[in-house]
Design a protein around this motif. Sequence first.
Motif, PDB file in Angstrom:
ATOM      1  N   ALA A 115      17.088 -38.468  20.558  1.00 26.55           N
ATOM      2  CA  ALA A 115      16.945 -39.824  21.107  1.00 26.55           C
ATOM      3  C   ALA A 115      17.341 -40.894  20.093  1.00 26.55           C
ATOM      4  O   ALA A 115      18.088 -41.823  20.424  1.00 26.55           O
ATOM      5  CB  ALA A 115      15.522 -40.052  21.606  1.00 26.55           C
ATOM      6  N   ARG A 116      16.858 -40.783  18.863  1.00 25.58           N
ATOM      7  CA  ARG A 116      17.190 -41.786  17.845  1.00 25.58           C
ATOM      8  C   ARG A 116      18.682 -41.820  17.551  1.00 25.58           C
ATOM      9  O   ARG A 116      19.290 -42.887  17.453  1.00 25.58           O
ATOM     10  CB  ARG A 116      16.418 -41.497  16.556  1.00 25.58           C
ATOM     11  N   LEU A 117      19.270 -40.652  17.414  1.00 22.08           N
ATOM     12  CA  LEU A 117      20.698 -40.549  17.143  1.00 22.08           C
ATOM     13  C   LEU A 117      21.505 -41.148  18.296  1.00 22.08           C
ATOM     14  O   LEU A 117      22.447 -41.918  18.072  1.00 22.08           O
ATOM     15  CB  LEU A 117      21.089 -39.087  16.934  1.00 22.08           C
ATOM     16  N   LEU A 118      21.132 -40.807  19.515  1.00 23.57           N
ATOM     17  CA  LEU A 118      21.851 -41.334  20.675  1.00 23.57           C
ATOM     18  C   LEU A 118      21.750 -42.847  20.747  1.00 23.57           C
ATOM     19  O   LEU A 118      22.747 -43.540  20.968  1.00 23.57           O
ATOM     20  CB  LEU A 118      21.312 -40.701  21.966  1.00 23.57           C
ATOM     21  N   ARG A 119      20.554 -43.364  20.547  1.00 23.53           N
ATOM     22  CA  ARG A 119      20.357 -44.824  20.596  1.00 23.53           C
ATOM     23  C   ARG A 119      21.149 -45.520  19.492  1.00 23.53           C
ATOM     24  O   ARG A 119      21.714 -46.587  19.705  1.00 23.53           O
ATOM     25  CB  ARG A 119      18.875 -45.159  20.491  1.00 23.53           C
TER      26      ARG A 119
END
Length: 176
Positions: free
Chosen positions: A38-42
């Motif tokens: 999630a963090r990487l995608l965001r």
Amino acid sequence: MISFNTEITERNGEIPARGWVLFDGDCRLCLGAARRFARLLRRHGFEPAALQAPWARERLGLIAEGEPAEMVVLTSSGAIFGGADGILQIARRIWWAWPLFAVAQMPGVTPVLRVIYRHVAANRHCFDGACQTTKQSRWTDGLPLILLPLLATLTRGILPAWVFMWLFAFSIYSGC
């Protein structure tokens, strides 16, 4: 369940959102991957969200009762990429994952990635051990491990040494 933002907006001077990564919210494997990435995608402009969200089903034209077949990348321009193609669209925007996108441009690679993705997606509910069955061993189970290296050995004098080495290694791997 994870709470995800569903709007494409510019966030605090970060990279403007490129779209959504829509995943099966009922799948433990998919939820785990969504949490992990999630963090990487965001950070790269993608907002993770469950395919079961009413807005996602409506936007993609999915029936309410059906189980999603694969993850979907929905871009801010409205383009839709499913499964392996969606992963490649994400990979092309992340510097360390970009080589996967580059390799996928070679002839024949993307279809292989699609087959692998579909196999994983079809068996995604089995990753927690729910689908395990006991297998009875048969004497024929070891046959590929014997026959493939034997067949590779027959090419020893025909092929260059380095090609023979790779063929022999691949035959052992395939036999296993």
